[in-house]
Design an enzyme around this catalytic site. Structure first.
Site, short mmCIF file in Angstrom:
data_model
loop_
_atom_site.label_atom_id
_atom_site.label_comp_id
_atom_site.label_asym_id
_atom_site.label_seq_id
_atom_site.Cartn_x
_atom_site.Cartn_y
_atom_site.Cartn_z
N ALA A 1 0.83 -1.21 0.00
CA ALA A 1 0.00 0.00 0.00
C ALA A 1 0.87 1.26 0.00
O ALA A 1 0.56 2.23 -0.71
CB ALA A 1 -0.93 -0.01 1.22
N THR B 1 1.97 -5.62 14.48
CA THR B 1 2.37 -6.58 15.51
C THR B 1 1.17 -7.46 15.86
O THR B 1 0.04 -6.98 15.92
CB THR B 1 2.85 -5.87 16.79
N HIS C 1 5.89 -19.61 17.63
CA HIS C 1 5.99 -18.70 16.49
C HIS C 1 5.06 -19.04 15.33
O HIS C 1 4.97 -18.27 14.36
CB HIS C 1 7.43 -18.63 15.99
N ARG D 1 -9.19 -29.07 21.47
CA ARG D 1 -10.42 -29.44 22.19
C ARG D 1 -10.91 -30.82 21.76
O ARG D 1 -11.43 -31.59 22.57
CB ARG D 1 -11.50 -28.39 21.96
N ASP E 1 6.02 -1.86 19.22
CA ASP E 1 6.48 -0.89 20.20
C ASP E 1 7.93 -0.45 19.98
O ASP E 1 8.24 0.74 19.97
CB ASP E 1 6.31 -1.49 21.61
#
Length: 319
Positions: A22, A125, A249, A154, A103
């Site tokens: 973009a 993030t 990850h 589950r 951050d």
């Protein structure tokens, strides 16, 4: 402004490529030259900078990770390293920089801003821990990855009548754990924003077992502590058949969801508009589905706030 740069920094997140795309295409649409900084702030210091064309970002909107690569860079935390970065930018005639990351990346952009170089931050993030925006690029994809894992776990938890502890990422924020836990029907959600004792976990487990419940799912945000250690404590306190899964990850990878692709496209394009308007030292975000921008220095001073109402609801629904 004639030339701008774009870099990705810190942990990768699905949708970063959509944001890079973009930035590049929006800039070229407005007759700007665009340069990609490869390898985050380390690449900025070393001068690993290349001009990007329309074709440079073709067929990347659906790809996870970042084509510009990313790296941690201790040197950039120093004033000397930051000045080296600015020299690299000026060498290529770059007048403004779009920084896509979390951050730590914002702190780098803040440092460049304080040195007088125009930067705009784009929140990329999976942790969803950037103040000033409801959602960050990559959060939705990571969330769906976790939910998919919960659903699969589950199935086996039900078959073997086990208690599963699932540790998820999020750094010091509990957003992934909270949203995934609520969406996945977890019996207990542990987040760093809420204090807990082992009795808070064990009590509901025993109560559920007494009424005939055969399995349970407990979601642990990594900011709380080790899922393995918490699993051991639960096993010792209940003697229930207990298993631990640390998703790790895998939560950062994968093709971005439609929501992340759209968010990345909107935020990346808005960052370019701000630079064109001469507004450096800003960060872009989304609030109530509307694009916002704010002072990047002020934003970093604000605490991350989680929706405690969602945690209360999860407890009410998991009885």
């Amino acid at each position: 402004m004639k030339k701008i740069g774009v870099l990705t920094s810190g942990g990768d997140s699905p949708g970063m490529n959509a944001a890079v795309r973009a930035v590049v295409r929006k800039a070229i649409f407005h007759n700007l030259e665009v340069y990609g900084v490869y390898g985050g702030y380390a690449g900025l210091i070393s001068g690993n900078i290349k001009k990007l064309e329309l074709g440079s970002v073709g067929d990347i909107i659906h790809r996870g990770g970042t084509v510009l690569y990313s790296a941690r860079c201790e040197e950039f935390k120093t004033a000397e390293g930051q000045k080296k970065g600015i020299e690299s930018l000026k060498k290529h005639g770059i007048e403004g920089l779009v920084v896509i990351g979390g951050d730590g990346s914002y702190r780098g952009a803040k440092a460049l801003t304080e040195h007088g170089f125009p930067c705009v931050g784009v929140p990329g993030t999976i942790d969803n821990d950037i103040p000033g925006t409801q959602f960050t690029i990559g959060f939705d994809t990571a969330l769906n990855t976790v939910i998919d894992a919960i659903d699969k776990i589950r199935d086996t938890a039900t078959s073997h009548e086990r208690t599963f502890i699932i540790e998820v990422m999020g750094r010091d924020a509990g957003d992934i754990a909270l949203w995934a836990g609520l969406a996945g029907g977890a019996e207990t959600i542990l987040i760093p924003e809420e204090n807990y004792t082992i009795d808070d976990i064990v009590g509901p487990l025993i109560k559920g077992h007494e009424r005939g419940k055969k399995h349970s799912i407990i979601i642990v945000a990594e900011g709380v502590g080790s899922g393995v250690e918490i699993g051991k404590q639960i096993k010792e306190a209940t003697n229930f058949d207990t298993r631990i899964s640390v998703l790790g990850h895998m939560q950062r990878g994968g093709s971005p969801t439609a929501a992340d692709r759209v968010l990345a496209s909107r935020l990346g394009a808005r960052a370019v508009e701000l630079l064109i308007e001469g507004k450096g030292g800003r960060a872009v975000g989304i609030e109530e589905n509307k694009l916002v921008d704010y002072d990047i220095i002020e934003a970093l001073a604000q605490p991350h706030v989680i929706d405690k109402g969602m945690l209360k609801l999860s407890k009410e629904l998991s009885i």
